[in-house]
Scaffold this motif. Structure first.
Motif, PDB file in Angstrom:
ATOM      1  N   LEU A 326       0.815  -1.131  -0.041  1.00 47.03           N
ATOM      2  CA  LEU A 326       0.056   0.163   0.028  1.00 47.03           C
ATOM      3  C   LEU A 326       0.879   1.154  -0.127  1.00 47.03           C
ATOM      4  CD1 LEU A 326      -2.810  -0.833   2.421  1.00 47.03           C
ATOM      5  CD2 LEU A 326      -2.889  -1.188  -0.183  1.00 47.03           C
ATOM      6  N   ALA A 327       1.919   1.412   0.535  1.00 43.95           N
ATOM      7  CA  ALA A 327       2.823   2.273   0.727  1.00 43.95           C
ATOM      8  C   ALA A 327       3.143   2.846  -0.513  1.00 43.95           C
ATOM      9  CB  ALA A 327       4.087   2.282   1.617  1.00 43.95           C
ATOM     10  N   ALA A 328       3.626   1.539  -1.357  1.00 45.05           N
ATOM     11  CA  ALA A 328       4.278   1.858  -2.621  1.00 45.05           C
ATOM     12  C   ALA A 328       3.331   2.224  -3.644  1.00 45.05           C
ATOM     13  CB  ALA A 328       4.784   0.588  -3.331  1.00 45.05           C
ATOM     14  N   GLY A 330       0.874   4.321  -2.756  1.00 41.51           N
ATOM     15  CA  GLY A 330       0.558   5.657  -2.409  1.00 41.51           C
ATOM     16  C   GLY A 330       1.545   6.406  -2.926  1.00 41.51           C
ATOM     17  N   TYR A 331       2.806   6.182  -3.130  1.00 44.72           N
ATOM     18  CA  TYR A 331       4.016   7.037  -3.466  1.00 44.72           C
ATOM     19  C   TYR A 331       4.241   7.029  -4.853  1.00 44.72           C
ATOM     20  CZ  TYR A 331       7.628   3.373  -2.998  1.00 44.72           C
ATOM     21  OH  TYR A 331       8.443   2.346  -3.124  1.00 44.72           O
ATOM     22  N   ASP A 335      -1.603  11.662  -8.288  1.00 49.70           N
ATOM     23  CA  ASP A 335      -1.615  12.501  -7.242  1.00 49.70           C
ATOM     24  C   ASP A 335      -3.204  12.380  -6.803  1.00 49.70           C
ATOM     25  OD1 ASP A 335       1.034  13.147  -7.007  1.00 49.70           O
ATOM     26  OD2 ASP A 335       0.868  14.933  -8.520  1.00 49.70           O
ATOM     27  N   LEU A 337      -4.977   9.782  -6.362  1.00 56.76           N
ATOM     28  CA  LEU A 337      -5.696   8.598  -6.188  1.00 56.76           C
ATOM     29  C   LEU A 337      -6.468   8.769  -4.702  1.00 56.76           C
ATOM     30  CD1 LEU A 337      -5.291   5.387  -6.788  1.00 56.76           C
ATOM     31  CD2 LEU A 337      -3.586   5.466  -5.243  1.00 56.76           C
ATOM     32  N   VAL A 339      -7.391   6.850  -2.118  1.00 60.67           N
ATOM     33  CA  VAL A 339      -6.909   5.492  -1.404  1.00 60.67           C
ATOM     34  C   VAL A 339      -8.195   4.616  -0.746  1.00 60.67           C
ATOM     35  CG1 VAL A 339      -4.623   6.367  -1.044  1.00 60.67           C
ATOM     36  CG2 VAL A 339      -6.274   6.589   0.804  1.00 60.67           C
TER      37      VAL A 339
ATOM     38  N   ARG B  53       3.949  13.013   1.092  1.00 60.96           N
ATOM     39  CA  ARG B  53       3.080  13.211   0.096  1.00 60.96           C
ATOM     40  C   ARG B  53       2.382  11.671  -0.513  1.00 60.96           C
ATOM     41  NH1 ARG B  53       6.549  17.720  -3.331  1.00 60.96           N
ATOM     42  NH2 ARG B  53       5.767  19.405  -2.167  1.00 60.96           N
ATOM     43  N   ASN B  54       2.813  10.726   0.478  1.00 59.66           N
ATOM     44  CA  ASN B  54       2.280   9.632  -0.006  1.00 59.66           C
ATOM     45  C   ASN B  54       0.878   9.426   0.238  1.00 59.66           C
ATOM     46  OD1 ASN B  54       1.327   6.551   0.353  1.00 59.66           O
ATOM     47  ND2 ASN B  54       3.652   6.081   0.539  1.00 59.66           N
ATOM     48  N   ARG B  55       0.318   8.997  -0.775  1.00 59.03           N
ATOM     49  CA  ARG B  55      -1.441   9.172  -0.891  1.00 59.03           C
ATOM     50  C   ARG B  55      -1.747   8.224   0.201  1.00 59.03           C
ATOM     51  NH1 ARG B  55      -3.839  12.882  -2.362  1.00 59.03           N
ATOM     52  NH2 ARG B  55      -5.531  11.610  -2.567  1.00 59.03           N
ATOM     53  N   PHE B  56      -1.145   7.182   0.594  1.00 58.81           N
ATOM     54  CA  PHE B  56      -1.519   6.314   1.890  1.00 58.81           C
ATOM     55  C   PHE B  56      -1.042   7.165   3.042  1.00 58.81           C
ATOM     56  CE2 PHE B  56      -3.135   2.955  -0.888  1.00 58.81           C
ATOM     57  CZ  PHE B  56      -4.000   2.356  -0.192  1.00 58.81           C
ATOM     58  N   ILE B 122       2.795  -0.979   9.107  1.00 61.60           N
ATOM     59  CA  ILE B 122       1.719  -0.272   8.365  1.00 61.60           C
ATOM     60  C   ILE B 122       0.539  -1.591   8.474  1.00 61.60           C
ATOM     61  CG2 ILE B 122       1.115   0.327   6.098  1.00 61.60           C
ATOM     62  CD1 ILE B 122       3.699   1.178   5.706  1.00 61.60           C
ATOM     63  N   MET B 186      12.732   2.313   4.390  1.00 64.35           N
ATOM     64  CA  MET B 186      11.294   3.021   3.794  1.00 64.35           C
ATOM     65  C   MET B 186      11.781   4.648   4.000  1.00 64.35           C
ATOM     66  SD  MET B 186       7.261   2.882   4.163  1.00 64.35           S
ATOM     67  CE  MET B 186       7.029   1.150   3.857  1.00 64.35           C
ATOM     68  N   ASP B 229      11.939   3.902  -0.976  1.00 61.87           N
ATOM     69  CA  ASP B 229      10.345   3.822  -0.685  1.00 61.87           C
ATOM     70  C   ASP B 229       9.971   5.109   0.372  1.00 61.87           C
ATOM     71  OD1 ASP B 229       9.200   1.216  -1.496  1.00 61.87           O
ATOM     72  OD2 ASP B 229      11.123   0.531  -0.629  1.00 61.87           O
ATOM     73  N   THR B 230       9.035   5.958  -0.199  1.00 61.30           N
ATOM     74  CA  THR B 230       8.421   7.088   0.436  1.00 61.30           C
ATOM     75  C   THR B 230       7.487   6.535   1.495  1.00 61.30           C
ATOM     76  OG1 THR B 230       8.689   8.470  -1.282  1.00 61.30           O
ATOM     77  CG2 THR B 230       7.185   9.101   0.246  1.00 61.30           C
ATOM     78  N   THR B 232       4.548   6.434   4.662  1.00 55.05           N
ATOM     79  CA  THR B 232       3.176   6.992   4.857  1.00 55.05           C
ATOM     80  C   THR B 232       3.142   7.927   5.991  1.00 55.05           C
ATOM     81  OG1 THR B 232       3.023   4.822   6.324  1.00 55.05           O
ATOM     82  CG2 THR B 232       2.128   4.781   3.928  1.00 55.05           C
TER      83      THR B 232
END
Lengths: 408, 408
Positions: A326-328, A330-331, A335, A337, A339, B53-56, B122, B186, B229-230, B232
């Motif tokens: 999920l983290a991947a 999200g990044y 923009d 998306l 979630v 800025r991670n969407r999650f 997570i 991460m 890996d950005t 969350t």
């Protein structure tokens, strides 16, 4: 140990009329191994290719583009391993041309009827004299049923040769396709893979062949990744000798579709062989992203997941640490998306539901799937009808060992 | 073993008047370790932050944004490790708010004067009862000279606590800054790092503080990467208590510049500490790209090099397999890059000249630099005056071990 990748058997690899393959040992980097392959192509064949988009593309890639553009009719390919002839400047270009000159002279064709390919270490000059010296030997042993030896001759860090064949009925005629590929690291093809070659005895008009090779590349070699490193030398070439009598002149209709399906399916098998034999690979992961607005964003998210070192090490460990996926997502850079609409499955196990952990998800179910050698990660975005699939492998201790030791 | 990262000494970490730090052991993931930190901030302080800025983005990040926007004046921070409270849906949000409620009640402030932070696994729900139960203990031991214990309380896979201090003279007054950071995997912050906190006793108006935190983040936490890996949960927060008497009301002039330099330099030190302690790191690499058309393309190329598993494993092996760097420059996505103008140095060693191997380059010189613990890769693009610097570490066997075992 490659993932579910049996050794190809010579008797399963079908000769393609009009195409002969011969190998030699030039000692380009290491002694006593096949490191040169010559492919002879019958007069009247068509040949099309796609090549790396890396700005540091290798000298042979530049020469391939020139020679294909000349329109003279390609009659031979020459491939060496052990040296990529990339980052080698003007001398590198001269060496690639000298290789073509030498082979052309021996085969009584013109230089621009030869396509050169190299794979191996970057930033070192090609030992062109050693390569040219063994061309007569490669020509001498060229024959149509040499596909397994040809696959062996283009290996670098591959642990196994990669080759496969297909037959398909077109207009009442049996059309044969055989292909080989190589590559195990620096694999994130952008246009084509490290090296892939497919030959068929169908007769295919040049523009139709170009459409075929692009379609097949997009659905095979351009959908795999091992480490995210796009090579300087990626090349995928399709040869059509016409000897079967089946002729395809238009990029539409049932004959075209039958051949496209056969070429694409063979290219997918060859591309997946590369992932199965990825450096240090212990698992094959299929990353399928669906419900996107367009294919581009589906691929963007699939590659973010496929490239995440944290995702790849979790698969290596069979650890259902699935928040990393999920983290991947999200990044990945989509923009807008939402979630809260994202769902995630591991094979048949529903892990994340509407952006959070599925209340019915049991860790033991995730664990069961993670232990498999082949796993499908399915991510539903809930924002459209587009989809894309990417194949990748895990990141293991052996990947580090192989790449820390590659040159030594 | 972290790269040139001595253990911080408590006597070198300066108290910041108006800021008290207290820790507790809640057993959120593991027993008998500091895993909760409460930071009390004096009335009248300003606080500003930047977030992932991670969407999650995690529940606490969403709550931080809300509470900062309320404009009530932040009076406390609460940080837990062992659980990221990310991918946890509505229950996760409720848990983050419940944490703030509990701390606010004990400190007699309002809920939106509390900022919550979480870091850890997570996709698992936060054990909010265990966290709330130890808040009185954390409040009880809060004091101004607790910076080292605070740094210890926010560690996850970090092998060492990360903390540093600065003093700077502004308008004849001594201004103190102290900060802590955490993170080892991460790590590819996009807006801020995993967790970073800096406090100063300068008085800084809110919009000026926001400008400061953004500038410092761009030149520190937003310029590091370990694995691409950005997270969350990335958060970087700057606290200004005003107790020194030095006041900065405008985002310009010598006082602002002196404070900006001090904040940025401290943030860089804290960010580099994260890379030095990167999971499995044995080397610190500074990737400097210059001669670009704009900063964005310099960063794009620097990150492509910094993320390449092939480049990272070559550094781990001290193997000057430097063509891998050129390959990464080539696939970074700068489509009109003229590779014939690209030059590459490893510290003082000129490796690639005008797109090819420098004829004067000797492998033994490359080898000498590659053996160092800290290495600068300098890439000159020859197409403009922009530049950017990114810090990263190598990819070792230990990275794989740490991430294959993290949850077990």
């Amino acid at each position: 140990m490659p993932v579910n990748l049996p050794l190809p058997q010579a008797e399963n690899l079908k000769p393609v009329a009009g195409v002969e393959l011969g190998w030699a040992e030039a000692g380009i980097r290491k002694a006593n191994r096949k490191d040169v392959l010559v492919v002879r192509v019958a007069e009247g064949s068509t040949v099309a290719g796609v090549f790396t988009r890396n700005r540091f593309c290798a000298a042979p890639v530049q020469v391939c583009r020139e020679h294909l553009a000349s329109g003279k009719g390609i009659r031979a390919l020459v491939i060496n391993t052990g040296n990529a002839n990339a980052g080698t400047g003007h001398l590198g270009l001269a060496n690639a041309r000298a290789t073509c000159d030498a082979l052309a002279a021996k085969l009584h064709i013109s230089t621009d009827q030869v396509l050169p390919f190299s794979t191996g270490v970057i930033l070192e000059q090609l030992p062109v004299d050693r390569l040219v010296a063994v061309l007569p030997a490669a020509i001498a042993n060229a024959k149509p049923d040499n596909w397994l030896a040809a696959a062996e001759a283009i290996m670098t860090t591959d642990t196994q040769p990669k080759a496969a064949s297909r037959t398909v009925q077109i207009d009442g005629k049996t059309v044969t396709l055989s292909g080989i590929s190589k590559g195990a690291g620096m694999i994130r093809p952008n246009m084509a893979t490290m090296l892939g070659f497919i030959a068929t005895d169908a007769a295919v008009a040049q523009p139709v062949l170009q459409a075929l090779v692009s379609h097949a590349a997009d659905h095979s070699f351009n959908s795999i990744t091992i480490d995210g490193d796009t090579s300087t030398n990626d090349s995928f070439v399709l040869i059509a000798s016409g000897k079967s009598g089946a002729a395809i002149d238009r990029a539409e209709g049932p004959a075209f579709e039958a051949l496209r399906e056969a070429v694409t399916s063979l290219a997918q098998e060859l591309a997946q062989m590369i992932v199965r034999d990825g450096e240090g690979a212990t698992k094959l992961m299929t990353i399928r992203v669906e419900g996107g607005k367009d294919v581009a964003e589906c691929r963007q998210i699939a590659y973010a997941v496929a490239h995440s070192p944290l995702v790849k090490t979790a698969f290596y460990a069979s650890d259902p640490n699935l928040g990393r996926i999920l983290a991947a997502v999200g990044y990945a850079g989509v923009d807008d998306l939402d979630v809260d609409r994202v769902n995630l499955w591991l094979d048949d196990v529903w892990v994340a539901r509407d952006g959070g952990r599925n209340p019915d998800y049991l860790e033991e179910d995730g664990q069961r799937v993670m232990k498999q050698a082949e796993i499908t990660v399915r991510i539903a975005l809930g924002r459209g009808n587009a989809e894309a699939t990417v194949w990748t492998c895990d990141l293991s201790h052996d990947y580090v060992s192989i790449n820390a030791d590659y040159r030594s």
